[in-house]
Design an enzyme around this catalytic site. Structure first.
Site, PDB file in Angstrom:
ATOM      1  N   HIS A   1      33.769  39.175  48.326  1.00 23.62           N
ATOM      2  CA  HIS A   1      34.317  40.773  48.111  1.00 23.62           C
ATOM      3  C   HIS A   1      34.948  41.196  49.409  1.00 23.62           C
ATOM      4  CE1 HIS A   1      32.592  42.097  43.990  1.00 23.62           C
ATOM      5  NE2 HIS A   1      31.741  40.704  44.214  1.00 23.62           N
TER       6      HIS A   1
ATOM      7  N   ASP B   1      32.037  45.385  45.570  1.00 22.82           N
ATOM      8  CA  ASP B   1      30.917  45.957  45.637  1.00 22.82           C
ATOM      9  C   ASP B   1      30.556  46.915  46.271  1.00 22.82           C
ATOM     10  OD1 ASP B   1      32.463  45.821  47.975  1.00 22.82           O
ATOM     11  OD2 ASP B   1      30.507  44.134  48.766  1.00 22.82           O
TER      12      ASP B   1
ATOM     13  N   TYR C   1      51.373  45.020  36.705  1.00 22.93           N
ATOM     14  CA  TYR C   1      50.861  46.247  36.706  1.00 22.93           C
ATOM     15  C   TYR C   1      51.954  47.247  37.132  1.00 22.93           C
ATOM     16  CZ  TYR C   1      46.526  43.986  37.683  1.00 22.93           C
ATOM     17  OH  TYR C   1      44.765  43.034  37.383  1.00 22.93           O
TER      18      TYR C   1
ATOM     19  N   GLU D   1      28.803  51.593  55.533  1.00 25.57           N
ATOM     20  CA  GLU D   1      28.304  51.623  53.966  1.00 25.57           C
ATOM     21  C   GLU D   1      27.908  53.221  53.790  1.00 25.57           C
ATOM     22  OE1 GLU D   1      24.963  48.872  54.658  1.00 25.57           O
ATOM     23  OE2 GLU D   1      25.824  47.317  53.206  1.00 25.57           O
TER      24      GLU D   1
END
Ligand SMILES: [Zn+2]
Ligand SMILES: [Zn+2]
Length: 411
Positions: free
Chosen positions: A118, A123, A315, A389
């Site tokens: 990841h 994640d 895209y 985090e």
């Protein structure tokens, strides 16, 4: 710096890193978000192979009491959280796929699968969106409308969002607003960047073959040398940017692959080239496609060669709706402080949430994950990519605030 000094410094760094990375124990949902992200991080799955990942996502959402549909567009998951009162439908998207990158970090939660990682932060997106579902589910008795969660496969180049749309993602109920976030390694943790208009580029590709006539490197006049022609094509392609589009409009043409030849003294028969084309503006995008085609097909005949050209539409540009962006920006600023909301500098990277935004007005915003103290400095897709985090908590709070603000809009 002496050895002792550098040792002290590295001990401080480790202590700080643990402090920042450790789950906060005062609020269980924060701890849960970190644990979820680490579990996803340790078990990365590539695009359309997100079986374990989607299983955990679906189980979590069911446990929260949401109506869950699995297998949407392959491994995609769609879940509805119905508020007690009528109101609009707000789509919240997270992507689930990892990258074919071999992780070089040494965290306890590093990838357990060689060659998969990841490395883009998806994640974190899943952990954040599941936290948003958890927090909003607690409030559903007072919510208006419906929150529609979209957990998509294969964002990295394989267009999982498009496959989910083909499989009915945007039907029953059709979302009135669409929101998504990306953790961003260039933005300091604590900041959220929100801008209206185009934030990411359209990304197309092309493949070409220049077919000449090979021969001895010392007898070029008996050949049609495709390498010399390809070299001129590579240079001519750069004039698409410098001479064919408005200098105030962004655009990129990059030739990333040139393949030819087998020996230093042999002129080969043909050359293959491949490249990528990026633009925000649809007119610029169309101009670049036309000029690449003209240069690659019309230049070789001048030298007696011929060519083949294939343009691969990727895209579209990711364009934020001005009104929804204002709603989201105001709500996020109230939640995390005006001083922490910044403008996003558009990037020439691309994103398939753009396909949702073509059909539903929405906002795609960026949550800072950078922290030099814990070495969370590497670019997305890097083998040492990492985030602070705390971005999970900030992202979840920002997204909850934006969702609730959209749900309050009169349908
Ligand atoms: Zn990526
Ligand atoms: Zn990504």
């Amino acid at each position: 710096m002496s050895q002792v000094e550098s040792q002290v410094e590295s001990q401080e760094k480790v202590a700080l890193q643990e402090k920042v990375a450790a789950p906060s124990l005062d609020l269980p949902w924060r701890e849960d978000a970190v644990a979820l992200r680490r579990d996803f991080h340790a078990h990365p799955e590539l695009g359309f192979e997100e079986v374990r990942t989607a299983g955990i996502v679906a189980e979590r959402l069911r446990d929260l009491g949401l109506e869950v549909r699995t297998g949407v567009g392959g491994t995609g998951v769609v879940a509805l959280l119905r508020g007690a009162n009528p109101g609009p439908t707000v789509l919240v998207r997270a992507d689930m796929d990892a990258l074919p990158v071999d992780e070089k970090n040494s965290w306890d939660w590093k990838s357990t699968i060689a060659g998969k990682m990841h490395a883009c932060g998806h994640d974190a997106h899943m952990a954040t969106a599941l936290t948003v579902a958890r927090l909003l589910a607690q409030e559903k008795d007072t919510l208006n409308g419906i929150v529609k969660f979209m957990f998509q496969p294969a964002e990295e180049g394989m267009g999982g969002a498009g496959v989910m749309i083909e499989d009915g993602l945007l039907d029953d109920p059709k979302p009135d607003f669409a929101l998504a976030l990306h953790v961003w390694s260039e933005i300091e943790t604590g900041k959220v960047a929100i801008s209206s208009g185009p934030v990411m580029a359209a990304a197309d590709g092309f493949k070409a073959r220049i077919i000449g006539r090979g021969g001895h490197g010392a007898i070029p006049h008996q050949t049609i040398d495709p390498i010399v022609i390809a070299a001129q094509i590579v240079l001519a392609l750069q004039t698409t940017i410098s001479r064919n589009i408005d200098p105030l409009q962004p655009g990129v043409v990059t030739v990333g692959k040139v393949w030819a030849g087998s020996a230093f003294n042999v002129i080969p028969n043909e050359v293959e080239i491949e490249g990528t084309v990026r633009a925000f503006d649809p007119i610029v995008r169309a101009t670049l496609e036309r000029r690449c085609r003209e240069i690659i097909l019309e230049l070789p005949p001048v030298f007696g060669a011929r060519s083949e050209f294939e343009y691969l539409l990727g895209y579209p540009a990711t364009v934020n709706d001005a009104d929804v962006t204002d709603i989201a920006r105001e709500a996020v600023a109230r939640e995390i402080g005006t001083e922490n909301v910044i403008e996003f500098e558009p990037t020439m990277g691309a994103e398939d949430f753009s396909l949702v935004l073509q059909q539903v007005p929405g906002c795609y915003f960026f949550v800072g994950g950078r922290n030099e103290l814990i070495d969370a400095i590497y670019p997305h897709h890097h083998e040492r990519f990492n985030i602070d985090e705390r971005a999970l908590e900030i992202g979840a709070r920002a997204m909850c605030a934006a969702v609730k603000a959209c749900l309050k809009q009169v349908k």
